[in-house]
Design a protein around this motif. Structure first.
Motif, PDB file in Angstrom:
ATOM      1  N   THR A 194       0.826  -1.206   0.000  1.00 27.40           N
ATOM      2  CA  THR A 194       0.000   0.000   0.000  1.00 27.40           C
ATOM      3  C   THR A 194       0.863   1.260   0.000  1.00 27.40           C
ATOM      4  O   THR A 194       1.978   1.270   0.518  1.00 27.40           O
ATOM      5  N   THR A 195       0.318   2.316  -0.591  1.00 30.00           N
ATOM      6  CA  THR A 195       1.003   3.609  -0.664  1.00 30.00           C
ATOM      7  C   THR A 195      -0.008   4.712  -0.372  1.00 30.00           C
ATOM      8  O   THR A 195      -1.141   4.660  -0.854  1.00 30.00           O
ATOM      9  N   LYS A 196       0.389   5.712   0.404  1.00 29.70           N
ATOM     10  CA  LYS A 196      -0.471   6.843   0.683  1.00 29.70           C
ATOM     11  C   LYS A 196      -0.177   7.942  -0.333  1.00 29.70           C
ATOM     12  O   LYS A 196       0.969   8.353  -0.497  1.00 29.70           O
ATOM     13  N   HIS A 203      -1.799  11.692  -2.457  1.00 30.34           N
ATOM     14  CA  HIS A 203      -2.741  12.803  -2.448  1.00 30.34           C
ATOM     15  C   HIS A 203      -3.837  12.519  -3.483  1.00 30.34           C
ATOM     16  O   HIS A 203      -3.577  11.916  -4.528  1.00 30.34           O
ATOM     17  N   ASP A 209      -8.435   8.755   4.011  1.00 28.71           N
ATOM     18  CA  ASP A 209      -8.017   9.642   5.091  1.00 28.71           C
ATOM     19  C   ASP A 209      -9.267  10.147   5.810  1.00 28.71           C
ATOM     20  O   ASP A 209     -10.074  10.868   5.239  1.00 28.71           O
ATOM     21  N   TYR A 246      -6.075  12.597   1.339  1.00 29.59           N
ATOM     22  CA  TYR A 246      -5.170  11.488   1.045  1.00 29.59           C
ATOM     23  C   TYR A 246      -5.935  10.159   1.036  1.00 29.59           C
ATOM     24  O   TYR A 246      -6.945  10.000   1.731  1.00 29.59           O
ATOM     25  N   VAL A 247      -5.445   9.206   0.251  1.00 32.27           N
ATOM     26  CA  VAL A 247      -6.009   7.861   0.211  1.00 32.27           C
ATOM     27  C   VAL A 247      -4.878   6.841   0.228  1.00 32.27           C
ATOM     28  O   VAL A 247      -3.734   7.150  -0.121  1.00 32.27           O
ATOM     29  N   GLU A 248      -5.225   5.619   0.657  1.00 34.72           N
ATOM     30  CA  GLU A 248      -4.292   4.498   0.583  1.00 34.72           C
ATOM     31  C   GLU A 248      -4.557   3.730  -0.716  1.00 34.72           C
ATOM     32  O   GLU A 248      -5.698   3.381  -1.018  1.00 34.72           O
TER      33      GLU A 248
END
Length: 381
Positions: free
Chosen positions: A4-6, A8, A22, A52-54
């Motif tokens: 997983t990556t966070k 914008h 987020d 932000y989202v994962e």
């Protein structure tokens, strides 16, 4: 290994798989288990909801792991071991009334879609009060340039059905996508309300583009599904005419493609269903789609058969793509063998097999046409 990556929300792309928001899921229109970004509308919603989202990279469009064990587990969850009586076909009546044609939902192209049209389409400049195409206009096999879909870059055009204005298309919207996909006659008249700049795509340009940029197919699927759900809702709210015959689903896989896919996914993805068994329930959360390997299945709405699907056809793809609830109940008409495809395998097919994307787009376009007009598709693709 972390997958997983966070990121914008301004960096979200179609084809990414969102696994976390987020601020959490509460109060959002998205499923808690995560979902695929299939169209620009989802991106806009996310940008309004959070910063932000994962992103789960293992389930995004560039992923390469096929989890067949997970497919087997999902099969056990989704297929309902319940036997129910099949609805009878409605008796035909003379000259059934057409289903209402709803105004098309506005679908605005984002930067990636605009680049696709620029790269593979043709720019056109058209004056005011010019009909781009007319209601009932049949596609031409000789003059393929007439069978176009459009992106409106600048200006405004109106949509008319039976001479009545039903909607307005503004800059950035995509329209006319059914004809280049299934050679269907036009269901509305589109006239420019002002001088316009457009980018058009013919069938051959679309196919060529998808071979180079397969992720565009997800956006187009999202548009068709959004409009299909809207058309089905409009038809159901006014009552289904009893005279229309069931639609015949367009096969997505040929025999060779099915054999290769079964070999790749192994026996864990194949399930056998007895006649009259419910495969999907209306309103259920979509976890799988199926390829019909043997037998026939029917799609039922309000105890009426609206579609029949045989070998090579797919069922359940609508909810799998847009991550919303099932639109209809699907039942085995005969004993069937089905190949289960989960979200991950679906993305791999989109990425690696443009022919699959084109065939699935054609099947969706056929269903959309049926829900708009009530006429089963009888074209020769």
């Amino acid at each position: 290994m972390q997958t997983t990556t966070k990121i914008h929300t301004k960096d979200i792309k179609i084809g990414m798989y969102v696994s976390g928001l987020d601020g959490g899921w509460e109060g959002t229109p998205f499923p808690f288990q995560g979902f695929l970004i299939a169209n620009g509308q989802q991106i806009k919603q996310l940008q309004q909801l959070c910063e932000y989202v994962e992103i789960d990279n293992s389930r995004s469009i560039n992923a390469s792991i096929l989890d067949t064990a997970a497919v087997k587990k999902l099969v056990e969850i989704e297929v309902a071991p319940v036997h129910q009586d099949l609805p009878d076909d409605a008796s035909p009546v003379s000259e059934p009334a057409p289903l209402p044609i709803p105004a098309e939902t506005s679908v605005h192209a984002l930067a990636d879609e605009l680049e696709f049209f620029k790269a593979f389409g043709v720019r056109e400049t058209v004056g005011q009060n010019v009909a781009l195409f007319g209601e009932g206009q049949k596609p031409s096999r000789l003059f393929w340039q007439h069978n176009k879909m459009y992106l409106l870059v600048k200006g405004e055009v109106g949509i008319l059905v039976h001479g009545i204005h039903v909607n307005t298309i503004t800059s950035g919207e995509i329209f006319g996508e059914l004809t280049p996909l299934i050679l269907a006659k036009r269901s509305a008249t589109v006239v420019t309300n002002s001088p316009c700049e457009l980018i058009s795509l013919t069938e051959s340009q679309l196919v060529s583009g998808l071979e180079k940029k397969p992720e565009f197919a997800l956006m187009l699927m999202g548009i068709l599904i959004q409009r299909l759900r809207q058309a089905a809702e409009a038809a159901l709210s006014s009552g289904l005419p009893t005279g229309h015959k069931a639609n015949k689903s367009i096969p997505v896989f040929n025999g060779k493609m099915m054999r290769e896919l079964v070999q790749k996914l192994e026996d864990s993805a194949v399930t056998h269903i007895t006649a009259h068994q419910t495969i999907f329930r209306k309103g259920a959360i979509g976890m799988l789609m199926y390829v019909v390997l043997e037998g026939r299945v029917i799609t039922c709405v309000e105890d009426r058969i609206v579609e029949r699907s045989g070998p090579g056809c797919v069922i359940g793809e609508i909810a799998l793509v847009d991550q919303q609830r099932r639109l209809a109940r699907v039942v085995a008409e005969t004993d069937c063998s089905l190949l289960a495809i989960n979200h991950q395998v679906f993305l791999e097919l989109v990425k690696n097999q443009p022919a699959f994307s084109i065939s699935l787009l054609q099947a969706l376009a056929s269903r959309l046409r049926f829900w708009r007009t009530g006429e089963p598709f009888q074209g020769d693709l």
